[in-house]
Design a protein around this motif. Sequence first.
Motif, PDB file in Angstrom:
ATOM      1  N   LYS A 266       0.813  -1.212   0.000  1.00  0.00           N
ATOM      2  CA  LYS A 266       0.000   0.000   0.000  1.00  0.00           C
ATOM      3  C   LYS A 266       0.852   1.270   0.000  1.00  0.00           C
ATOM      4  CE  LYS A 266      -4.071  -1.922   2.328  1.00  0.00           C
ATOM      5  NZ  LYS A 266      -4.874  -1.915   3.568  1.00  0.00           N
ATOM      6  N   ILE A 268       2.633   2.349   2.446  1.00  0.00           N
ATOM      7  CA  ILE A 268       2.623   3.031   3.758  1.00  0.00           C
ATOM      8  C   ILE A 268       3.972   2.833   4.445  1.00  0.00           C
ATOM      9  CG2 ILE A 268       1.519   3.148   6.015  1.00  0.00           C
ATOM     10  CD1 ILE A 268      -1.022   1.986   4.697  1.00  0.00           C
ATOM     11  N   LYS A 310      -1.502  11.178   3.951  1.00  0.00           N
ATOM     12  CA  LYS A 310      -1.575  10.480   5.225  1.00  0.00           C
ATOM     13  C   LYS A 310      -2.466   9.257   5.008  1.00  0.00           C
ATOM     14  CE  LYS A 310      -0.090  11.863   8.998  1.00  0.00           C
ATOM     15  NZ  LYS A 310       1.215  11.448   9.609  1.00  0.00           N
ATOM     16  N   PRO A 311      -2.127   8.137   5.639  1.00  0.00           N
ATOM     17  CA  PRO A 311      -2.978   6.947   5.484  1.00  0.00           C
ATOM     18  C   PRO A 311      -4.369   7.206   6.050  1.00  0.00           C
ATOM     19  CG  PRO A 311      -0.916   6.435   6.641  1.00  0.00           C
ATOM     20  CD  PRO A 311      -1.002   7.916   6.538  1.00  0.00           C
ATOM     21  N   TYR A 319       3.258   7.917   6.697  1.00  0.00           N
ATOM     22  CA  TYR A 319       2.770   8.502   5.451  1.00  0.00           C
ATOM     23  C   TYR A 319       2.531   7.379   4.446  1.00  0.00           C
ATOM     24  CZ  TYR A 319       4.571  12.882   7.448  1.00  0.00           C
ATOM     25  OH  TYR A 319       4.816  13.954   8.261  1.00  0.00           O
ATOM     26  N   GLN A 320       1.924   7.769   3.343  1.00  0.00           N
ATOM     27  CA  GLN A 320       1.607   6.766   2.325  1.00  0.00           C
ATOM     28  C   GLN A 320       1.860   7.329   0.934  1.00  0.00           C
ATOM     29  OE1 GLN A 320      -2.466   5.381   2.474  1.00  0.00           O
ATOM     30  NE2 GLN A 320      -2.053   3.678   1.082  1.00  0.00           N
TER      31      GLN A 320
END
Length: 325
Positions: A266, A268, A310-311, A319-320
Amino acid sequence: MGSTWCDQTGSTPQFPLNLTHPHGDAKRAWHDDADVKSPRGPLGLPEFSRPGVYLSCRDRLVNQDNPWLVRVASEAAPPNLTLTKALETFPDAHSHIQEPTLEVEGEQLEECCLEQVQTMVVGEVLKDIDMACKLLNIAPDPLDWSCVHVQKWLLWTEHLYKLPQVCKMFQELSGKDLCSMTEEDFRQRSLQCGDMLYAHLDIWRSASGMKERCPLGENKSVADESWPNMVSNYPSQPIHLWQFLKELLLKPNNYSRCIRWINKEKGIFKIEDSAHVARLWGIRKNRPAMNYDKLSRSIRQYYKKGIIRKPDVSRRLVYQFVNPV
DNA sequence: AATCAGGACTACC
DNA sequence: GGTAGTCCTGATT
């Protein structure tokens, strides 16, 4: 790479290989951090020249065929420098060193294996310099450095050895200028660590000379091959913060202490050591005043651009990447 | 206290 | 103009 210096648990070689050091003071400076917890550099990388692994120019010139082959003359070695100790110092050496035959006498065996350790050390030093070049985006040969490159290298070296700030003392000097300076010139500019910088530069120059004769190919590790091409282009190319962060994330062996994936699929990730990451970014961009406040501001600029967010479940320092790899 | 969010300004390419 | 560095205020953890 680099695991030869210290195991991942951070166990510390309690003594260095006793290689000759021309400058007692500089050697002491390395040891000043009395509790030398780990020989790793601030990147989590092994430092490319350690307190006891100093190679003097003279020593390197002893053997023209292999200038990096460290002289561990019996008279220079302490009585406790045994093969066992050397292997404690370089835990991974076991896997690199051929099993000796039983017929070989103890002394010869020790010399033989130490030589292999030395060769391995040389390889590690070359790889570490290569790594530093990639991180700083500078050429390996100091003669090719611009003034900016010199400042980056100085900042990096300061950071690596926790030296007092010396950049200002070497302003507006190109790599050629730096290389033409004598050790005394270095001392005049920085009484405290001029000799150390000189020695360090000397190591880089020798490594560069050696690389010309023996291209990196042989020393290249699997990890090196995974290094993103985007950071290997000399001369300097601007790099974006998001690229830099990915770059660190792609080298978990070296940087997981300061930044790591929470969920790689993902995209992240978590910044484990905000100050450290900021320092690295500052070094990369030649911005000594960089801190996490500023770095995070730059990350937030990516929100609008759809590069980082931000997730869904917001957490501190997490963070993502909007488009994961 | 550290982190987060974002405005405003500036410098550099 | 894009990108990032810097400084800032105020909110949140």
